[in-house]
Design a protein around this motif. Structure first.
Motif, mmCIF file in Angstrom:
data_model
loop_
_atom_site.group_PDB
_atom_site.id
_atom_site.type_symbol
_atom_site.label_atom_id
_atom_site.label_comp_id
_atom_site.label_asym_id
_atom_site.label_seq_id
_atom_site.Cartn_x
_atom_site.Cartn_y
_atom_site.Cartn_z
ATOM 1 N N THR A 37 -6.470 10.102 -4.736
ATOM 2 C CA THR A 37 -6.634 8.991 -3.785
ATOM 3 C C THR A 37 -7.605 7.921 -4.280
ATOM 4 N N TRP A 38 -8.390 8.230 -5.319
ATOM 5 C CA TRP A 38 -9.312 7.231 -5.854
ATOM 6 C C TRP A 38 -9.483 7.400 -7.350
ATOM 7 N N GLY A 272 -8.329 0.603 7.350
ATOM 8 C CA GLY A 272 -6.928 0.433 6.994
ATOM 9 C C GLY A 272 -6.348 1.728 6.474
ATOM 10 N N THR A 273 -5.201 1.641 5.813
ATOM 11 C CA THR A 273 -4.545 2.810 5.218
ATOM 12 C C THR A 273 -4.041 2.424 3.836
ATOM 13 N N GLU A 274 -4.288 3.281 2.870
ATOM 14 C CA GLU A 274 -3.828 3.030 1.500
ATOM 15 C C GLU A 274 -3.020 4.222 1.017
ATOM 16 N N ASN A 275 -1.745 3.986 0.723
ATOM 17 C CA ASN A 275 -0.846 5.050 0.266
ATOM 18 C C ASN A 275 -0.877 6.255 1.196
ATOM 19 N N PHE A 297 -16.185 -0.587 -1.046
ATOM 20 C CA PHE A 297 -15.465 0.642 -1.315
ATOM 21 C C PHE A 297 -14.751 1.123 -0.067
ATOM 22 N N LYS A 298 -13.855 2.074 -0.260
ATOM 23 C CA LYS A 298 -13.113 2.686 0.839
ATOM 24 C C LYS A 298 -13.413 4.176 0.850
ATOM 25 N N ILE A 299 -13.545 4.736 2.051
ATOM 26 C CA ILE A 299 -13.818 6.162 2.177
ATOM 27 C C ILE A 299 -12.935 6.730 3.279
ATOM 28 N N LEU A 300 -12.555 7.975 3.142
ATOM 29 C CA LEU A 300 -11.654 8.641 4.083
ATOM 30 C C LEU A 300 -12.114 8.458 5.519
#
Length: 319
Positions: A37-38, A272-275, A297-300
């Motif tokens: 996921t990252w 948001g949502t990524e993949n 950055f994005k985190i769960l």
């Protein structure tokens, strides 16, 4: 007895040789092989001492705001994605990533960044006042120990009770108290100053102070957090950092490999949502060159991953 000692010594040697050094090529390779996921990569020189990086995580646990805000949430009103930078383009501070340098002052940076955005939002962009992290780091004694860490909730309480002056980044020469060299370069807590340190700034310290009206916490509920952000602007979140986070480049971060590295505080600006993976969108305070998202950055999202939803702080500005 000698044989036992020899065996134990040999075992210890074997274990130590199998330990993968954080931020080494092998460490980054293991991260990228373990999850999808990252993406991990090098943000700091490989020879940077891990102790130096861990010191950046200055958010302490244990203090919570006694005032808990509750929104009357209608689930259908929460959008699938939200980005405060797009929602309030009249407030460029939302898109700005600041840099705490060598000081463990993330607890102060996450606070003043969100305060700056919220004041701008509350005034429809009429007031672009950049709050100074130095004023918090050096003068808020109840907050903790300056560059050696502090409690985010106390930073918001200080804003309400004492006010905070303006101040830009290190070397910016902006505002009443620009971020000082001793904090940025040396990681040392500056002396508390009850005057402007910028000789070119023409507003007196006491007159420059801007205040909050109230400060809050919120329940560990995704929709409650979302409702607050989309209504009033970014919030400050504290979470647990592990050694792999320092190597974040892009994607939705999930702790994958490495030891606990401390508590960190940041500014949450959206989601948001990524993949297929839901995330929080967050501004870090390690400079715009960190990672590949310009310092964001994005985190769960939704699983309280690394306790990201556990300690949210914010407040209402005086306008």
């Amino acid at each position: 007895m000698k044989i036992t000692i020899l065996v134990l010594a040999l075992f210890a040697t074997l274990v130590s040789t199998n330990v993968v050094k954080p931020h080494s090529d092998e460490f980054i390779k293991i991260i990228n092989e373990k999850q999808s996921t990252w993406v991990a990569g090098r943000n700091f020189p490989e020879d940077t001492p891990i102790e130096q990086l861990r010191r950046l995580n200055g958010a302490r646990k244990g203090h919570r705001n006694s005032k808990v805000k509750i929104h009357d949430v209608v689930a259908a009103d929460i959008p699938e994605s939200f980005d405060a930078r797009d929602e309030w383009p009249e407030c460029p501070s939302i898109n700005k990533v600041r840099n705490q340098g060598q000081c463990g002052s993330c607890w102060a940076f996450g606070a003043v960044e969100a305060m700056t955005d919220r004041l701008c939002i509350a005034t429809n962009g009429a007031v672009e006042f950049e709050f100074a992290p130095e004023d918090l780091v050096s003068c808020c004694y109840d907050c903790g120990d300056g560059c050696d860490g502090g409690w985010p909730s106390e930073a918001w309480s200080y804003w309400v009770q004492n006010g905070i002056v303006s101040g830009g980044d290190y070397n910016s020469n902006e505002g009443c108290q620009p971020y000082p060299s001793e904090a940025y370069n040396n990681g040392q807590t500056p002396r508390c100053e009850s005057q402007c340190t910028n000789s070119q700034y023409n507003v007196a310290y006491n007159q420059d102070k801007h205040y909050g009206v109230k400060s809050y916490g919120i329940s560990r509920n995704v929709q409650q957090i979302q409702a607050e952000i989309m209504t009033n602007g970014p919030v400050e979140a504290s979470y647990d950092v592990y050694d792999d986070f320092f190597d974040y480049q892009s994607g939705v971060y999930q702790h994958t490999y490495g030891e606990y590295a401390g508590g960190h505080a940041v500014k949450v600006v959206g989601w948001g949502t990524e993949n297929g993976t839901p995330y929080w969108l967050i501004a870090n305070s390690w400079g715009a060159d960190w990672g590949q998202l310009g310092g964001f950055f994005k985190i769960l999202r939704g699983e309280n991953h690394c306790s990201i939803e556990d300690d949210i702080n914010f407040g209402d500005p005086e306008v």
